[in-house]
Design a protein around this motif. Structure first.
Motif, PDB file in Angstrom:
ATOM      1  N   ALA A 142       0.946  -1.130  -0.126  1.00  0.00           N
ATOM      2  CA  ALA A 142       0.054   0.007  -0.043  1.00  0.00           C
ATOM      3  C   ALA A 142       0.950   1.289  -0.146  1.00  0.00           C
ATOM      4  CB  ALA A 142      -0.720  -0.070   1.261  1.00  0.00           C
ATOM      5  N   ALA A 143       2.100   1.232   0.673  1.00  0.00           N
ATOM      6  CA  ALA A 143       2.727   2.406   0.823  1.00  0.00           C
ATOM      7  C   ALA A 143       3.559   2.574  -0.508  1.00  0.00           C
ATOM      8  CB  ALA A 143       3.876   2.123   2.021  1.00  0.00           C
ATOM      9  N   ALA A 144       3.624   1.386  -1.238  1.00  0.00           N
ATOM     10  CA  ALA A 144       4.469   1.583  -2.465  1.00  0.00           C
ATOM     11  C   ALA A 144       3.784   2.179  -3.765  1.00  0.00           C
ATOM     12  CB  ALA A 144       5.326   0.257  -2.660  1.00  0.00           C
ATOM     13  N   LEU A 145       2.466   1.864  -3.569  1.00  0.00           N
ATOM     14  CA  LEU A 145       1.635   2.006  -4.798  1.00  0.00           C
ATOM     15  C   LEU A 145       1.465   3.570  -5.315  1.00  0.00           C
ATOM     16  CD1 LEU A 145      -1.685  -0.068  -3.563  1.00  0.00           C
ATOM     17  CD2 LEU A 145       0.196  -0.861  -5.314  1.00  0.00           C
ATOM     18  N   PRO A 146       1.425   3.521  -6.876  1.00  0.00           N
ATOM     19  CA  PRO A 146       1.511   5.094  -7.349  1.00  0.00           C
ATOM     20  C   PRO A 146       0.214   5.711  -7.020  1.00  0.00           C
ATOM     21  CG  PRO A 146       1.207   3.243  -8.931  1.00  0.00           C
ATOM     22  CD  PRO A 146       1.269   2.509  -7.618  1.00  0.00           C
ATOM     23  N   GLN A 147       0.470   7.112  -7.100  1.00  0.00           N
ATOM     24  CA  GLN A 147      -0.698   8.246  -6.934  1.00  0.00           C
ATOM     25  C   GLN A 147      -1.506   8.194  -8.139  1.00  0.00           C
ATOM     26  OE1 GLN A 147      -2.134   9.238  -4.090  1.00  0.00           O
ATOM     27  NE2 GLN A 147      -0.289   7.830  -3.198  1.00  0.00           N
ATOM     28  N   GLU A 148      -0.840   7.544  -9.453  1.00  0.00           N
ATOM     29  CA  GLU A 148      -1.481   7.654 -10.628  1.00  0.00           C
ATOM     30  C   GLU A 148      -1.123   6.612 -11.275  1.00  0.00           C
ATOM     31  OE1 GLU A 148      -0.355  10.267 -14.604  1.00  0.00           O
ATOM     32  OE2 GLU A 148      -1.308  11.520 -13.064  1.00  0.00           O
ATOM     33  N   LEU A 149      -2.050   5.775 -12.134  1.00  0.00           N
ATOM     34  CA  LEU A 149      -1.965   4.807 -12.760  1.00  0.00           C
ATOM     35  C   LEU A 149      -2.336   5.173 -14.384  1.00  0.00           C
ATOM     36  CD1 LEU A 149      -1.159   1.620 -12.642  1.00  0.00           C
ATOM     37  CD2 LEU A 149      -3.596   1.280 -12.002  1.00  0.00           C
ATOM     38  N   LEU A 150      -1.675   4.670 -15.194  1.00  0.00           N
ATOM     39  CA  LEU A 150      -1.884   5.026 -16.720  1.00  0.00           C
ATOM     40  C   LEU A 150      -2.831   6.172 -16.782  1.00  0.00           C
ATOM     41  CD1 LEU A 150      -3.034   1.241 -17.148  1.00  0.00           C
ATOM     42  CD2 LEU A 150      -0.584   2.381 -17.598  1.00  0.00           C
ATOM     43  N   GLY A 151      -2.394   7.368 -16.378  1.00  0.00           N
ATOM     44  CA  GLY A 151      -3.084   8.660 -16.441  1.00  0.00           C
ATOM     45  C   GLY A 151      -4.202   8.814 -15.595  1.00  0.00           C
ATOM     46  N   HIS A 152      -4.668   7.809 -14.729  1.00  0.00           N
ATOM     47  CA  HIS A 152      -5.989   7.818 -13.320  1.00  0.00           C
ATOM     48  C   HIS A 152      -5.249   8.239 -12.392  1.00  0.00           C
ATOM     49  CE1 HIS A 152      -8.509   6.544 -16.800  1.00  0.00           C
ATOM     50  NE2 HIS A 152      -7.748   5.589 -17.226  1.00  0.00           N
ATOM     51  N   ALA A 153      -5.786   9.113 -11.903  1.00  0.00           N
ATOM     52  CA  ALA A 153      -5.386   9.770 -10.282  1.00  0.00           C
ATOM     53  C   ALA A 153      -5.934   8.502  -9.223  1.00  0.00           C
ATOM     54  CB  ALA A 153      -5.989  11.144  -9.979  1.00  0.00           C
ATOM     55  N   ARG A 154      -5.168   8.505  -8.222  1.00  0.00           N
ATOM     56  CA  ARG A 154      -5.699   7.545  -7.206  1.00  0.00           C
ATOM     57  C   ARG A 154      -6.740   8.291  -6.416  1.00  0.00           C
ATOM     58  NH1 ARG A 154      -1.646   4.379  -3.083  1.00  0.00           N
ATOM     59  NH2 ARG A 154      -3.412   3.570  -1.599  1.00  0.00           N
ATOM     60  N   ARG A 155      -7.828   7.406  -6.102  1.00  0.00           N
ATOM     61  CA  ARG A 155      -9.234   7.909  -5.528  1.00  0.00           C
ATOM     62  C   ARG A 155      -9.536   6.546  -4.834  1.00  0.00           C
ATOM     63  NH1 ARG A 155      -9.765  11.033 -10.401  1.00  0.00           N
ATOM     64  NH2 ARG A 155     -10.028  13.101  -9.681  1.00  0.00           N
ATOM     65  N   ASP A 156      -9.052   6.261  -3.388  1.00  0.00           N
ATOM     66  CA  ASP A 156      -9.279   5.223  -2.857  1.00  0.00           C
ATOM     67  C   ASP A 156     -10.588   5.079  -2.106  1.00  0.00           C
ATOM     68  OD1 ASP A 156      -6.559   4.171  -3.107  1.00  0.00           O
ATOM     69  OD2 ASP A 156      -5.894   4.827  -1.317  1.00  0.00           O
ATOM     70  N   PRO A 157     -11.114   3.955  -2.072  1.00  0.00           N
ATOM     71  CA  PRO A 157     -12.655   3.821  -1.594  1.00  0.00           C
ATOM     72  C   PRO A 157     -12.597   4.414   0.116  1.00  0.00           C
ATOM     73  CG  PRO A 157     -12.178   1.831  -2.499  1.00  0.00           C
ATOM     74  CD  PRO A 157     -10.657   2.675  -2.611  1.00  0.00           C
ATOM     75  N   SER A 158     -13.833   5.034   0.682  1.00  0.00           N
ATOM     76  CA  SER A 158     -13.764   5.169   1.864  1.00  0.00           C
ATOM     77  C   SER A 158     -14.847   4.296   2.668  1.00  0.00           C
ATOM     78  CB  SER A 158     -14.667   6.700   1.836  1.00  0.00           C
ATOM     79  OG  SER A 158     -14.959   6.976   3.190  1.00  0.00           O
ATOM     80  N   PRO A 159     -14.527   3.769   3.934  1.00  0.00           N
ATOM     81  CA  PRO A 159     -12.924   4.365   4.545  1.00  0.00           C
ATOM     82  C   PRO A 159     -11.950   3.897   4.170  1.00  0.00           C
ATOM     83  CG  PRO A 159     -14.263   2.773   5.685  1.00  0.00           C
ATOM     84  CD  PRO A 159     -15.123   2.821   4.602  1.00  0.00           C
ATOM     85  N   ALA A 160     -10.779   4.461   4.454  1.00  0.00           N
ATOM     86  CA  ALA A 160      -9.532   4.180   3.899  1.00  0.00           C
ATOM     87  C   ALA A 160      -8.967   2.971   4.421  1.00  0.00           C
ATOM     88  CB  ALA A 160      -8.448   5.330   4.046  1.00  0.00           C
ATOM     89  N   SER A 161      -8.270   2.125   3.508  1.00  0.00           N
ATOM     90  CA  SER A 161      -7.819   0.729   4.050  1.00  0.00           C
ATOM     91  C   SER A 161      -6.685   0.380   3.338  1.00  0.00           C
ATOM     92  CB  SER A 161      -8.775  -0.461   3.824  1.00  0.00           C
ATOM     93  OG  SER A 161      -8.291  -1.645   3.946  1.00  0.00           O
ATOM     94  N   PRO A 162      -5.366  -0.059   4.174  1.00  0.00           N
ATOM     95  CA  PRO A 162      -4.353  -0.191   3.476  1.00  0.00           C
ATOM     96  C   PRO A 162      -4.428  -1.409   2.458  1.00  0.00           C
ATOM     97  CG  PRO A 162      -4.234  -1.197   5.927  1.00  0.00           C
ATOM     98  CD  PRO A 162      -5.548  -0.400   5.773  1.00  0.00           C
ATOM     99  N   TYR A 163      -5.892  -2.165   2.470  1.00  0.00           N
ATOM    100  CA  TYR A 163      -5.674  -3.451   1.670  1.00  0.00           C
ATOM    101  C   TYR A 163      -6.340  -3.124   0.415  1.00  0.00           C
ATOM    102  CZ  TYR A 163      -4.469  -4.884   6.406  1.00  0.00           C
ATOM    103  OH  TYR A 163      -3.973  -5.391   7.586  1.00  0.00           O
ATOM    104  N   VAL A 164      -6.714  -1.925   0.216  1.00  0.00           N
ATOM    105  CA  VAL A 164      -7.554  -1.358  -0.973  1.00  0.00           C
ATOM    106  C   VAL A 164      -7.282  -0.226  -1.688  1.00  0.00           C
ATOM    107  CG1 VAL A 164      -9.973  -0.987  -2.049  1.00  0.00           C
ATOM    108  CG2 VAL A 164      -9.756  -2.863  -0.115  1.00  0.00           C
ATOM    109  N   ALA A 165      -6.761  -0.009  -3.008  1.00  0.00           N
ATOM    110  CA  ALA A 165      -6.760   0.914  -3.665  1.00  0.00           C
ATOM    111  C   ALA A 165      -7.304   1.081  -4.898  1.00  0.00           C
ATOM    112  CB  ALA A 165      -5.168   0.998  -4.041  1.00  0.00           C
ATOM    113  N   ALA A 166      -7.489   2.359  -5.448  1.00  0.00           N
ATOM    114  CA  ALA A 166      -8.404   2.348  -6.833  1.00  0.00           C
ATOM    115  C   ALA A 166      -7.800   3.811  -7.717  1.00  0.00           C
ATOM    116  CB  ALA A 166      -9.926   2.736  -6.263  1.00  0.00           C
ATOM    117  N   TRP A 167      -7.981   3.629  -8.794  1.00  0.00           N
ATOM    118  CA  TRP A 167      -7.590   4.607  -9.576  1.00  0.00           C
ATOM    119  C   TRP A 167      -8.702   4.933 -10.552  1.00  0.00           C
ATOM    120  CZ3 TRP A 167      -4.579   0.883  -8.063  1.00  0.00           C
ATOM    121  CH2 TRP A 167      -3.452   1.152  -7.304  1.00  0.00           C
ATOM    122  N   GLY A 168      -8.986   6.291 -10.943  1.00  0.00           N
ATOM    123  CA  GLY A 168     -10.109   6.967 -11.691  1.00  0.00           C
ATOM    124  C   GLY A 168     -11.198   7.189 -11.040  1.00  0.00           C
TER     125      GLY A 168
END
Length: 186
Positions: free
Chosen positions: A76-102
């Motif tokens: 989770a700490a190493a995941l990028p803030q942008e993936l293939l031109g899509h900004a990272r927008r994690d689901p709420s509530p935040a979890s170290p086990y889930v990340a989302a882009w777009g």
């Protein structure tokens, strides 16, 4: 002669009146009345646990344990803030086990998922590309998207790519391979 304090006249009738069962419950058989409170409490607990295991965005949050949880937190700490031109927008509530882009059709990474049951069935031989020594088992979803899950790693990582989220559905998983390889040992 009893050793307790004297009881005032009418005391037992007054206590019995105060402990009366509401009319709606009085009509029910005794076993049903006895089980009403435990069943209501159990249902409340189930609803609360269900709300904690899924995010507000409908993404089920994995609950890895032991070493897998540690590996997922490192990832989770190493995941990028942008993936293939899509900004990272994690689901709420935040979890170290889930990340989302777009935004609307977004790519979702979940770390610490259970081993997919499909790996034991007819889909076990589906296309499984390997990028930089990380093998991704793939599954085409009914909505036209794809699900990719790492195999032969110390924690299962799942990347779900909805239809139209990327030019090639495998691109997001391939772009995340370096972070997975560096943080989830094989």
């Amino acid at each position: 002669m009893s050793g307790g304090p004297p009881v005032r006249p009418g005391y037992h009738r007054r206590v019995a009146r105060e402990l009366r069962v509401p009319r709606a419950l009085a009509a029910l058989p005794a076993p049903v009345r006895w089980l009403a409170l435990p069943v209501a409490l159990t249902c409340t607990v189930v609803v609360l646990l269900g709300s904690w295991s899924a995010s507000d965005d409908g993404v089920e949050v994995p609950q890895p344990t032991g070493k897998a949880a540690g590996y997922c937190r490192k990832l989770a700490a190493a995941l990028p803030q942008e993936l293939l031109g899509h900004a990272r927008r994690d689901p709420s509530p935040a979890s170290p086990y889930v990340a989302a882009w777009g935004t609307t059709s977004r790519t979702v990474l979940r770390c610490g998922v259970d081993r997919p049951d499909e790996l034991n069935g007819e889909h076990a031989m589906d296309w499984s590309p390997t990028v930089d020594d990380v093998t991704w088992w793939s599954q085409k979803l009914t909505d036209g998207g794809y699900r990719f899950v790492t195999t032969q790693r110390s924690a299962y990582v799942e990347v779900t790519v909805p239809a139209g989220a990327a030019a090639n559905p495998f691109d997001p998983a391939a772009a995340l391979t370096g972070a997975v390889k560096a943080n989830i040992p094989g």
